[in-house]
Design an enzyme around this catalytic site. Structure first.
Site: not given
Ligand code: ZN
Length: 191
Positions: A49, A54, A102-103, A144-145, A148
């Site tokens: 995701g 981000q 996480c990216l 998680h998303e 953000h």
């Molecule tokens: Zn993340």
């Protein structure tokens, strides 16, 4: 549509609360372009995701998709989902120790507690309101998303700093056991 650069932990846009998307504007070329960029960037990075902030878009939307993901081989499938102005409610107190990456947090993973029974509501990419319940490991990905969009990254929620580890160490020493725990959750809840 371009693949965008992914901001890294500590960047002020990542750590601020993102703004609501004007629902009247979901059909515009600008918002639809953001969605395409998010999908392309998530897929190029093998993410499960990605949230708009981000990639520097400070608005409340994220995309998710899991389908035999090489970064997260234990994750159950999630069809491509575009969530605009999402809301999450917890349906029970039951939580699961979710080991996450996480990216925006290169090289590092750690364990955070996530609820396993949630209700989600959001606008889809056509502006239609969607509501449903999500149970099992996919509920962790939703949280998680969603975090953000409130400027929260998984390291901010880690209770035991000893769970921080590198991806390669996780894969060598911890992934098999964790995948079994996820498998038990998926078996119980079907996702
Ligand atoms: Zn993340």
């Amino acid at each position: 549509m371009p693949i965008r650069d992914i901001l890294q932990i500590g960047h002020p846009v990542l750590e601020a609360r993102a703004a609501e998307v004007d629902v009247e504007r979901i059909g515009t070329a600008q918002v639809q372009g953001w969605i395409e960029d998010l999908i392309d960037t998530m897929r190029a990075a093998d993410g499960a995701g990605i949230a708009a902030n981000q990639v520097g878009i400070p608005y409340r939307l994220f995309v998710m998709e899991v389908n035999d993901n090489p970064r997260y081989p234990y994750k159950p499938p999630i069809p491509l989902t575009i969530a605009i102005n999402p809301e999450i409610k917890f349906l029970s107190d039951q939580t699961f120790p979710s080991n996450e990456g996480c990216l925006s947090v290169p090289q590092i993973r750690a364990t955070v507690e996530r609820h396993v029974e949630i209700a989600v509501s959001y606008h889809d990419r056509r502006g239609k309101k969607q509501s449903r319940e999500v149970r099992g490991y996919s509920a962790c990905t939703w949280q998680h998303e969603y975090d953000h969009l409130n400027g929260i990254l998984f390291p901010h929620r880690v209770r035991d700093p000893k769970t921080f580890c590198s991806w390669s160490v996780f894969q060598e020493y911890h992934q098999a056991e964790f995948a079994e725990a996820v498998g038990r959750l998926v078996k119980r809840w079907g996702a």
